[in-house]
Write an enzyme that holds these catalytic residues in place. Structure first.
Site, PDB file in Angstrom:
ATOM      1  CE  LYS A   1      27.761  75.814  47.937  1.00  0.00           C
ATOM      2  NZ  LYS A   1      28.363  74.493  48.148  1.00  0.00           N
TER       3      LYS A   1
ATOM      4  CD  GLN B   1      31.975  73.810  47.908  1.00  0.00           C
ATOM      5  OE1 GLN B   1      31.030  74.171  48.612  1.00  0.00           O
ATOM      6  NE2 GLN B   1      31.814  73.490  46.644  1.00  0.00           N
TER       7      GLN B   1
ATOM      8  CG  ASP C   1      26.320  70.133  51.084  1.00  0.00           C
ATOM      9  OD1 ASP C   1      25.737  70.826  50.231  1.00  0.00           O
ATOM     10  OD2 ASP C   1      27.514  70.276  51.402  1.00  0.00           O
TER      11      ASP C   1
HETATM   12  N1  GUN Z   1      30.896  70.593  45.429  1.00  0.00           N
HETATM   13  C1  GUN Z   1      30.139  70.697  44.307  1.00  0.00           C
HETATM   14  N2  GUN Z   1      28.837  70.847  44.642  1.00  0.00           N
HETATM   15  C2  GUN Z   1      28.777  70.840  45.991  1.00  0.00           C
HETATM   16  C3  GUN Z   1      27.710  70.962  46.921  1.00  0.00           C
HETATM   17  O1  GUN Z   1      26.538  71.099  46.586  1.00  0.00           O
HETATM   18  N3  GUN Z   1      28.071  70.914  48.227  1.00  0.00           N
HETATM   19  C4  GUN Z   1      29.353  70.751  48.626  1.00  0.00           C
HETATM   20  N4  GUN Z   1      29.590  70.688  49.933  1.00  0.00           N
HETATM   21  N5  GUN Z   1      30.351  70.622  47.799  1.00  0.00           N
HETATM   22  C5  GUN Z   1      30.070  70.679  46.477  1.00  0.00           C
END
Ligand code: GUN
Length: 282
Positions: A52, A96, A119
């Site tokens: 990311k 996350q 998100d």
């Molecule tokens: N953990 C697994 N997928 C995601 C996601 O798309 N966003 C976040 N914040 N955590 C995750």
């Protein structure tokens, strides 16, 4: 033989679009900043977070990292989220998941300002999607819609079957397909005659987290098969929920794992970071 949908290439195209827009904004004196919060050092999360941040760098989005220890308390994390909510220099907040067990994920998700919820996990974002109001959309299902659209796969009036009902993928996926005027079925672990239900699908979307579960008998001739699973097979190799070798002989179009939905999730996060500016100005 199915056409392979190249998620990596479509994600690259989307990131280039974001990058161009970010560059224009910078010329006008506007920057976009994403706060990336990771608690603990789960190896899979570290890989996702790194990807990311790399995408941010490519697109010209500033990413600010907050790496907290495994022992962080819920109060400490809530305090950080609150300070990021109030910081006018932060446009998007990403915490996350998963979080360590002493922290209630729902509490944290609910504490993020809906105007910075890139998100799309906040109950207000989820509610807005379900009634068609503006708001952030969960990145993986938003990425699936882009994959279908940009591959020329019509959704309107089609039978779409989503397998899996998670808050992050299955449920928002169903809402998005409905918005595209598909006829949507959501199947899950208690569904009876799952193979029969899946064989109804013009568009089959799998999000159950079981390696190579969907064999040929689940797939209708010519269907578009979109695999949201990221699993390890018996040899430790990355694979999806779909048995690709079997499915590609029957499907009309199919996403590989890796290189299908995965890169799209990151690209759509970049789209959401850009959209955060508009939601904050509204
Ligand atoms: N953990 C697994 N997928 C995601 C996601 O798309 N966003 C976040 N914040 N955590 C995750």
């Amino acid at each position: 033989m199915a056409i392979q949908i190249d998620g990596k290439a479509i994600a690259a195209q989307i990131k280039d679009e974001v990058r161009a827009r970010i560059e224009q904004l910078r010329e006008q004196g506007t920057e976009v900043t994403l706060a990336v919060v990771q608690v603990g050092a789960d190896p899979a999360s570290s890989v996702y977070v790194r990807n990311k941040k790399k995408a941010c760098e490519y697109c010209g989005i500033i990413s600010r990292s907050y790496e907290l220890g495994e022992e962080t308390t819920q109060e400490e994390l809530l305090a950080l989220v609150q300070s990021l909510n109030e910081d006018p220099g932060i446009n998007g907040i990403l915490v996350q998941l998963p979080l360590p067990s002493q922290i209630d994920e729902d509490r944290i998700i609910g504490a993020i300002s809906p105007s910075k919820d890139v998100d799309g996990f906040h109950p207000q974002s989820v509610g807005a999607l379900s009634i068609g109001l503006p708001g952030f959309i969960s990145c993986t299902p938003a990425g699936v819609i882009q994959l279908l659209r940009r591959s020329g796969i019509e959704m309107e009036g089609k039978e779409a079957v989503v397998v899996g009902r998670s808050n992050i993928v299955g449920k928002p996926m169903a809402a998005l397909l409905l918005r595209e005027n598909a006829t949507v079925t959501v199947a899950h672990s208690r569904t009876k005659n799952l193979a029969e239900v899946c064989r109804r699908a013009d568009i089959l979307i799998t999000a159950i987290g079981k390696p190579k579960f969907f064999t040929g008998e689940y797939i209708r001739e010519g269907a578009a098969v979109i695999d949201c699973g990221i699993n390890r097979d018996e040899n430790g190799k990355l694979c999806g929920d779909v048995d690709y070798a079997e499915a590609e002989k029957i499907a009309g179009a199919i996403t590989p794992v890796p290189g299908g939905v995965g890169p799209m999730t990151v690209a759509m996060l970049m789209v959401n970071c850009l959209a955060s500016l508009e939601l904050q100005q509204a």
